[in-house]
Scaffold this active site. Structure first.
Site, mmCIF file in Angstrom:
data_model
loop_
_atom_site.group_PDB
_atom_site.id
_atom_site.type_symbol
_atom_site.label_atom_id
_atom_site.label_comp_id
_atom_site.label_asym_id
_atom_site.label_seq_id
_atom_site.Cartn_x
_atom_site.Cartn_y
_atom_site.Cartn_z
ATOM 1 N N GLU A 1 -46.741 105.671 -2.683
ATOM 2 C CA GLU A 1 -48.082 106.702 -2.394
ATOM 3 C C GLU A 1 -47.634 107.791 -1.627
ATOM 4 O O GLU A 1 -47.509 109.070 -1.881
ATOM 5 C CB GLU A 1 -49.623 106.175 -2.340
ATOM 6 C CG GLU A 1 -50.514 107.873 -1.587
ATOM 7 C CD GLU A 1 -51.314 106.539 -0.873
ATOM 8 O OE1 GLU A 1 -52.236 107.472 -0.227
ATOM 9 O OE2 GLU A 1 -52.504 105.562 -1.124
ATOM 10 N N ASP B 1 -47.405 111.690 -2.696
ATOM 11 C CA ASP B 1 -47.602 112.889 -2.039
ATOM 12 C C ASP B 1 -46.554 114.246 -1.229
ATOM 13 O O ASP B 1 -47.041 115.177 -1.435
ATOM 14 C CB ASP B 1 -48.199 112.120 -0.660
ATOM 15 C CG ASP B 1 -49.309 113.632 0.492
ATOM 16 O OD1 ASP B 1 -50.142 114.173 0.052
ATOM 17 O OD2 ASP B 1 -48.838 113.437 1.107
ATOM 18 N N ASP C 1 -54.820 108.035 -5.310
ATOM 19 C CA ASP C 1 -53.699 108.260 -4.931
ATOM 20 C C ASP C 1 -52.419 106.983 -5.821
ATOM 21 O O ASP C 1 -51.209 107.479 -5.259
ATOM 22 C CB ASP C 1 -53.994 106.035 -3.603
ATOM 23 C CG ASP C 1 -55.142 106.512 -2.640
ATOM 24 O OD1 ASP C 1 -54.805 108.026 -2.365
ATOM 25 O OD2 ASP C 1 -55.361 106.375 -2.020
ATOM 26 N N GLU D 1 -50.447 110.027 -6.642
ATOM 27 C CA GLU D 1 -49.325 110.164 -5.834
ATOM 28 C C GLU D 1 -48.172 109.135 -5.683
ATOM 29 O O GLU D 1 -46.956 109.582 -5.833
ATOM 30 C CB GLU D 1 -49.995 109.670 -4.917
ATOM 31 C CG GLU D 1 -50.739 111.517 -4.697
ATOM 32 C CD GLU D 1 -51.835 111.462 -3.021
ATOM 33 O OE1 GLU D 1 -51.587 112.941 -2.443
ATOM 34 O OE2 GLU D 1 -51.195 110.401 -2.663
#
Length: 244
Positions: free
Chosen positions: A57, A61, A130, A133
């Site tokens: 994640e 991101d 989450d 990502e």
């Protein structure tokens, strides 16, 4: 073959199904499996070697920010940094990521702990966002930047189109402040001139004054919305040549 080995093979088959349904190219299926594993599941299976998706994640991101940032930088060459930042935030926010994840059924394939499962974790915005990502992070590591970028831009198309149309959450108050500062020191004031309705359904009228001059009024369901609309009107009047 013991039960845990059978379950492992069944799980990887589920992840391959997920990849095929969403046309995700896979070299290392375990990366995608990890991306679809919530920390609650890993915590409930500490006797096994199971990694949760938090590190993926983190990586995803960063890749998401870069891809969308690059897209906006090239797409809108005249936009200042502040506007690019606000536009990017609208496209990569958690609700947008969660909506994308829901559309390709991330929740269905997530490994969740029993508590998260029972409390509606498969549809929770934070978990889905989450996971989106984390999937990006897995795709990036398993393939390359170009593949990850195609995946991101394809799934975020709706939100990028809204930016193209100017239909996203502009911060007009900040825009006005930046615009006004180009003319030196200015005094910008927002005043509520009236409000109507009960507390749960109130309408507010907000007047904006720049250096003591009335530059418009905004109407909204709360002070923030009214102030944003007032600032937008002021910007439009300044662009038409009105002086303060």
């Amino acid at each position: 073959m013991n039960h845990s080995e059978i379950r492992r093979k069944e799980r990887l088959a589920e992840v391959r199904e997920f990849a095929e349904e969403n046309q995700i190219p896979v070299q290392n299926i375990q990366l995608l499996n990890t991306a679809l594993t919530h920390t609650s599941y890993a915590n409930e299976h500490k006797n096994e070697v199971i990694h949760d998706n938090e590190r993926l994640e983190f990586l995803g991101d960063a890749v998401l920010d870069l891809v969308v940032g690059e897209y906006l930088f090239l797409r809108f060459p005249s936009w200042p940094e502040g506007e690019l930042t606000r536009a990017k935030a609208s496209a990569v926010c958690k609700p947008a990521c969660a909506e994308c994840a829901a559309k390709f059924q991330v929740g269905k394939y997530m490994r969740l702990g029993k508590g998260e499962e029972l409390s509606g974790g498969r549809t929770r915005i934070s978990i889905l966002g989450d996971a989106f990502e984390a999937v990006i992070g897995a795709i990036y590591l398993d393939n390359n930047y170009e593949v990850a970028a195609r995946f991101i831009l394809g799934h975020l198309k709706k939100f990028l189109d809204l930016i193209d149309q100017g239909d996203y959450d502009h911060d007009y108050k900040s825009d006005l402040q930046e615009l006004a500062q180009k003319h030196g020191d200015v005094d910008i004031r927002y005043d509520v001139v009236r409000d109507e309705g009960p507390d749960h359904d109130k309408t507010i009228w907000m007047k904006i004054m720049i250096n003591g001059k009335d530059f418009g009024t905004g109407v909204g369901k709360n002070k923030k919305e009214a102030a944003q609309k007032a600032a937008k009107e002021a910007i439009e009047r300044i662009h038409k040549g009105e002086r303060f």
